[in-house]
Design a protein around this motif. Structure first.
Motif, mmCIF file in Angstrom:
data_model
loop_
_atom_site.group_PDB
_atom_site.id
_atom_site.type_symbol
_atom_site.label_atom_id
_atom_site.label_comp_id
_atom_site.label_asym_id
_atom_site.label_seq_id
_atom_site.Cartn_x
_atom_site.Cartn_y
_atom_site.Cartn_z
ATOM 1 N N GLY A 1 0.812 -1.219 0.000
ATOM 2 C CA GLY A 1 0.000 0.000 0.000
ATOM 3 C C GLY A 1 0.837 1.257 0.000
ATOM 4 O O GLY A 1 0.602 2.190 -0.776
ATOM 5 N N ILE B 1 -1.792 -2.996 0.882
ATOM 6 C CA ILE B 1 -3.107 -2.681 0.321
ATOM 7 C C ILE B 1 -4.079 -3.838 0.542
ATOM 8 O O ILE B 1 -5.281 -3.632 0.747
ATOM 9 C CB ILE B 1 -2.993 -2.328 -1.179
ATOM 10 C CG1 ILE B 1 -4.301 -1.732 -1.697
ATOM 11 C CG2 ILE B 1 -2.576 -3.544 -2.021
ATOM 12 C CD1 ILE B 1 -4.208 -1.181 -3.120
ATOM 13 N N LYS C 1 1.211 4.072 -2.973
ATOM 14 C CA LYS C 1 0.908 5.471 -2.635
ATOM 15 C C LYS C 1 2.046 6.394 -3.062
ATOM 16 O O LYS C 1 1.825 7.452 -3.658
ATOM 17 C CB LYS C 1 0.676 5.597 -1.125
ATOM 18 C CG LYS C 1 0.151 6.968 -0.667
ATOM 19 C CD LYS C 1 -0.033 6.994 0.834
ATOM 20 C CE LYS C 1 -0.701 8.272 1.305
ATOM 21 N NZ LYS C 1 -2.163 8.266 1.070
ATOM 22 N N LEU D 1 -4.829 5.063 0.686
ATOM 23 C CA LEU D 1 -3.743 4.116 0.973
ATOM 24 C C LEU D 1 -2.926 4.572 2.176
ATOM 25 O O LEU D 1 -2.721 5.772 2.391
ATOM 26 C CB LEU D 1 -2.825 3.978 -0.242
ATOM 27 C CG LEU D 1 -3.387 3.196 -1.426
ATOM 28 C CD1 LEU D 1 -2.470 3.346 -2.635
ATOM 29 C CD2 LEU D 1 -3.552 1.727 -1.079
#
Length: 222
Positions: free
Chosen positions: A85, A177, A89, A171
Motif C-alpha cells: 500500500g 493494500i 501510494k 492508501l
C-alpha cells in the motif's frame, strides 16, 4: 496507460540467490523476471512503468539502464519497506492518469490487461490451484489421481490490479493494500473482480516455481 511494478522485497524464500541479487533480476530461462514483466506490459500498450525498488535497487537500475527495453522507466525508491500500500501510494504520485495498473514483482502471466481495464478498482483473479495431488475416490478406493487441479469457483488474487488514481488518498503511508484498503473497499462494495479462466499464471516464490515457470514462459509472454 501506466503501470507500477512492486519490486522492493527481499525475496527471502529464494535465498541464497537473493543474498547476492534482488528477486526481480533472478533469471527465468536466462532472462530476469523484471524483463519478462516489462515485455508483458509493453505488449498491452503500457508506455511508462514505475518500478518500486528497495532492496539492492541500484542493481536493478544498472541492469535496466544497460538494456533497450523500449518502454519509459521511472523508479520509486523505498529507503525502508513501505508495504504494498505504501509503495503504491508513493509511486502513484508520479502518475497523472486517472487510473493505472499494478503488478507484483514476481508475477509472470498472460492475463489480458485489456479485459482488466474494463473495471475500475479491480483485482485480476485466477481459479485456486492446489499445490498437491488430488485424489478422486469411490468408497475406499482411489479411482483417479490428478496433479495440481484447479478448484472451480474458488478465486484467488493474481497480484494484478487496475486502480483509480483517487485510491491513493485512502492508501496507508506504510502497510499492505491487501490488508488495509482492499478489505475496506470490499465492505463498501467499491472493489471489483475480473475473473480469468484457462490462463497461465505463476508467482515465482520458490525454486520449484522457477523450474515450472521456465518450462512455460516462452509460451506465456511472446
Amino acid at each position: 496507460m501506466k503501470a507500477i511494478i512492486l519490486a522492493g522485497g527481499r525475496g527471502k524464500r529464494l535465498r541464497p540467490i537473493t543474498d547476492y541479487v534482488p528477486k526481480p533480476l533472478i533469471p527465468i530461462k536466462n532472462i530476469p523476471i523484471i524483463e519478462w514483466q516489462l515485455k508483458y506490459l509493453k505488449k498491452f500498450g503500457i508506455d511508462e512503468v514505475i518500478i518500486c525498488t528497495g532492496y539492492k535497487q541500484e542493481m536493478i537500475e544498472s541492469h535496466l539502464n544497460a538494456k533497450k527495453i523500449g518502454i519509459k522507466i521511472k523508479y520509486s525508491i523505498e529507503n525502508t519497506p513501505l508495504g504494498t500500500g505504501g509503495a503504491i501510494k508513493k509511486a502513484g504520485k508520479l502518475i497523472k492518469d486517472k487510473s493505472f495498473f499494478v503488478i507484483n514483482g514476481d508475477t509472470i502471466t498472460n492475463i489480458d490487461l485489456r479485459k482488466l481495464s474494463t473495471q475500475l478498482n479491480s483485482i485480476a483473479s485466477v481459479e485456486l490451484r492446489t499445490n498437491f495431488g488430488v485424489l478422486e475416490t469411490k468408497d475406499d478406493k482411489i479411482i483417479k489421481f490428478k496433479e495440481k487441479k484447479e478448484i472451480s469457483n474458488l478465486w484467488m488474487n493474481a497480484g494484478i490490479y487496475h486502480l483509480q488514481k483517487n485510491i491513493l488518498l485512502d492508501l496507508p503511508a506504510k502497510g499492505d493494500i491487501e490488508k488495509t484498503v482492499f478489505p475496506d473497499y470490499a465492505k463498501k462494495g467499491k472493489l471489483h473482480i475480473v475473473k480469468f479462466k484457462d490462463v497461465k499464471w505463476y508467482s515465482v516464490d520458490s525454486f520449484k516455481d522457477m523450474e515450472e515457470c521456465a518450462l512455460e514462459v516462452d509460451k506465456i509472454i511472446k
